[in-house]
Design an enzyme around this catalytic site. Sequence first.
Site, PDB file in Angstrom:
ATOM      1  N   SER A   1      -0.898   5.991  -3.389  1.00  0.00           N
ATOM      2  CA  SER A   1      -1.028   7.305  -2.799  1.00  0.00           C
ATOM      3  C   SER A   1      -1.625   7.306  -1.389  1.00  0.00           C
ATOM      4  O   SER A   1      -1.472   8.292  -0.677  1.00  0.00           O
ATOM      5  CB  SER A   1      -1.920   8.169  -3.687  1.00  0.00           C
ATOM      6  OG  SER A   1      -3.242   7.675  -3.713  1.00  0.00           O
TER       7      SER A   1
ATOM      8  N   SER B   1      -3.377   2.447  -5.494  1.00  0.00           N
ATOM      9  CA  SER B   1      -3.144   3.350  -4.359  1.00  0.00           C
ATOM     10  C   SER B   1      -3.665   2.873  -3.023  1.00  0.00           C
ATOM     11  O   SER B   1      -3.392   3.496  -1.992  1.00  0.00           O
ATOM     12  CB  SER B   1      -3.751   4.722  -4.664  1.00  0.00           C
ATOM     13  OG  SER B   1      -2.894   5.437  -5.508  1.00  0.00           O
TER      14      SER B   1
ATOM     15  N   LYS C   1      -8.771   9.606   4.350  1.00  0.00           N
ATOM     16  CA  LYS C   1      -7.813  10.095   3.353  1.00  0.00           C
ATOM     17  C   LYS C   1      -8.236  11.502   2.929  1.00  0.00           C
ATOM     18  O   LYS C   1      -9.426  11.747   2.691  1.00  0.00           O
ATOM     19  CB  LYS C   1      -7.798   9.145   2.143  1.00  0.00           C
ATOM     20  CG  LYS C   1      -6.736   9.480   1.105  1.00  0.00           C
ATOM     21  CD  LYS C   1      -6.708   8.453  -0.045  1.00  0.00           C
ATOM     22  CE  LYS C   1      -5.601   8.746  -1.049  1.00  0.00           C
ATOM     23  NZ  LYS C   1      -5.552   7.758  -2.147  1.00  0.00           N
TER      24      LYS C   1
END
Lengths: 100, 493, 485
Positions: free
Chosen positions: B159, B183, B79
């Site tokens: 997210s 997330s 990420k």
Amino acid sequence: MSVDSATVRKIASLARIAMRDDEVEAMVPELNNIIGWIEQLGEVDVTGIKPMTAVIANTLRWRDDVVNADPQTGGNIRTKILANAPAPEHGFFGVPKVIE
Amino acid sequence: MMTNLTDLGIAAIRDGVRDGAFSAREVATAFNANVAAARGLNAFLVETPDHALRAADAADAARVAGDLKPLSGVPIGMKDLFCTEGVPTTAASSILGGFTPQYESTVSGQLWSAGAGMLGKLNLDQFAMGSSNETSAFGPVISPWRRAASNAALAPGGSSGGSSAAISARLCPAATGTDTGGSIRQPAAFTGISGIKPTYGRCSRWGVVAFASSLDQPGAMARDVRDCAIMLEAMAGFDAKDATSLEVAVPRWEAGLSGNLKGKRVGIPLEYRVDGMPAEIDALWESGIAWLKDAGAEILEVSLPHTKYALPAYYIIAPAEASSNLARYDGVRYGLRDLPEGAGLQDMYAATRAAGFGPEVKRRIMIGTYVLSAGFYDAYYTQAQKVRTLIARDFDRAFESCDLLLTPTAPSAAFALGEKSDDPLAMYLNDVFTVPSSLAGLPAMSVPGGLDAGGLPLGLQIIGRALDEQGVLNAALAIEERAGFTARPEAWW
Amino acid sequence: MVSSYRVKGATGDWEVVIGLEVHAQITSKAKLFSGASTEFGAEPNAQVSLVDAAMPGMLPVLNGECVKQAVRTGLAIDAEIHRWSRFDRKNYFYADLPQGYQISQLYHPIVGEGSLLVETEEGEKVIGIERIHIEQDAGKLMHDQHPTMSYVDLNRCGVALMEIVSKPDMRSPAEAGAYVKKLRAILRYVGSCDGNMEQGSMRADVNVSVRRTGEEFGTRTETKNVNSVRFIQAVVEYEAKRQVAVIEDGGKIVQETRLFDPDKGVTRSMRSKEDAHDYRYFPDPDLLPLVLTEEFVAECKASLPELPDAKRARFVDVLGMPPYNADVITSDVETARWFEALLAAGAEAKAGANWLTSELFGALNRLGKDIVDSPVSPVQAAELLGLVADCTISGSLAKQVFEAMLETGDGAAAIVEDRGLKQTSDTGAIDAVIDTILSSNADKVEQYKAGKEALFGFFVGQTMKAMAGKANPKIINDLLKKALA
Ligand SMILES: [Mg+2]
Ligand SMILES: [Zn+2]
């Protein structure tokens, strides 16, 4: 509490985010909507309740007073510190002139 | 020769490399090819095929030398909230445009030390603020999933939407995620994969771009529970550089996996039966209850009375912390600098931040600044932290009578891109089931439970006591073993 | 003690009210939340860690030494030590503050109320201390290196400070000066700050307001970062006069931040801090509450040295030193340390104190040296004083010997020996000299015997002169008395 455009301008200035008038106007109802919604928290009886300080029981650890004990959190790395600077100047970060 | 190396998960790749069924280089090459072929999904912000190949070659050499590491031969996605040395890191924000960290986050560093390689940096909601990936400055990730008989682009969740999309589209076997209010779990649910957010403090936050410090927690995302356990084992561990890191040993979660829940009591929180919850979600929840019973667990109802206040408390605490955490993006030391003609220092800040932050980030900075500003601090922030204490206490009380909690992960299946982006509040409500456990710092996991009528994945969430990741993983495994979830998106990209 | 200091306005007398926020750099090798060095004078941005530069994802970890020094300082001013304290973020934007917030302690400081006893010419006074908290220092901006740019150096950024906040208890520049000097002395005794004001390790924010005696406090101004006792006093004087003039002209004092211009001796409003009043303090979520154990506090207490007030009392009461000497010697830790080494080397207290405050201080002054760099060591000085005490040399010869010691670095005894300065106690030799002198001054002997006793000093002087200064004055006295009897 209701937020007006003057408040939005003040908050934007505190947060150092430049906003055009139309952006300010657009943000007024948005913030009011969200803030109106979070205000339901006021209903909760919190008498005698302490605000949370540590989510998982844990105490603050201290480190020893040793210079550069861990190179990842130590100094003497000026090249790395300045590597991404938009305006490096003779080992300094350059910024527009400040009058104090 | 194997059918398709990119269909394999962490355990299968690790074991195959160890057993010589295929080489790590073959694996990395296959995933690199998938990454390159899937640019239409916009899951990766940066591709790092060489990093993956280098790690693969090291793994192949290690096999010969007889010193394979836990993740030798496994290429993963990172990420783009984790700072990676020499590889641009942006948190999906223009304000970090051009930023190349001169350091490696603790978690990514541990993964490389464990032998993993990096396929690239994964897209996300800007500064991890969002539930749909639409706040990324580099365009939304498009979910590989599509509703039956529709070509509408769907949200991969957020997210960690780049992570969820990449894993479900077979661009990587696993990826890191971070979870502040859901997330990891919500995107996992939206894309039919598994994702675990460990106890706050299990994984170091050092080198992870901060959103809300008291909530942010790195975690693992993969296609099944076992892979999550393996991945999390490599990511977790005490870090002296993070003052909130927990000084506890990392259990051998993979070795401890068992879907037998005999003697476990699983609580069903009454308050999670929210108004207007789709019948499909309710039905999924019932299935989950049945599966856990079948696995030997005792099911009971529990009450978490302050549940409805979790979201508003979260939307005070997280923006407040964010407004301060994001003050460092000022155009002085790294990233974007916008210096209008004749601007002074403070004008430069305002211009840089106006140009660099996206609308949702600005909105949250504004909320956070407002709730902390003079005269409002106690009414909002202190009140929210008190409510947070009550929410944590609710969980403590529930865990007096049960060991784990079972809830849906999200109130709906994936929505279409653009469907909620005009209404921030509607978007926030998507985190209704994931936020309470984040506020309490508890380990929680989403595991696929089934499909909705449109053929989209739905997730079930297991919440455990602090540090009981094993209990969470085991309950998730019990569901996985019974749900028989094999659906996967057809490649259209 | 009530100060008589008043500002004379056109409409009458005004009282000045002063509170000081002293920022003292905590003595530590590494910074408060990172492992970068705190050493002074490095290349720009050399002593900066990723944490200090607020790179994305960087986190603070507390330096335990800084906690210890703050607690020891608190104990030294008899303050309450808070077993539970917390770090808060003070949010504002400035180029010397990379994080966009300063980690400080607003709501729960580590040290609570304490006090300091100060002395001015008007007497003694207890000044209240509100609190001491720990916080980060900021970086430095340089404005004169480039026509359109300021340069940022983060070397100071993240260095640990104690902010010591007084109550608004001072009423004159003299009291403010005495407070800062006393605080500096205590910090140096404790070892928690080197007190070096020139290098900025101690500086004060000077809060000044004026009022008619007995009335409510007026609106105050805060003059930032004043870095010498003299300047602090100048700020008080200037601000008090300025404020009186404003009020008497019908104006109002604005609560504001000001800057002192040492060249012009004036203060002026600080433009860059104009709108920085809403700091949005909240607990730093990267740090957990700071919890101190009883054991830790006890260890801090046990590690404290004897402090200046106690030392001064002991010097007066036990050693019988004059209060003035005791004051001078205890007011600085290095002087006290030197003096105690002198005693340990065998010097007698009163003579040692006299010699130190007159001879040694005089010499150091001339040489422009601090006592820690004294060319003569306490052991060497004790040897010199010993030669005086056992009458090997006279007091006046001792001065010569001391000069020789400063020049050559040789020991006192060696110098006395080499230069034949040893004082004689040979009564035969002295008697012979006395005989000669008395016989060649028969008229004066007569006058003396007739009652002009003042001539005794003349005979002593003549005898000493004839002995080239090397006779024991006490023996000369005794023998002369006998000879003149
Ligand atoms: Mg101040
Ligand atoms: Zn301060």
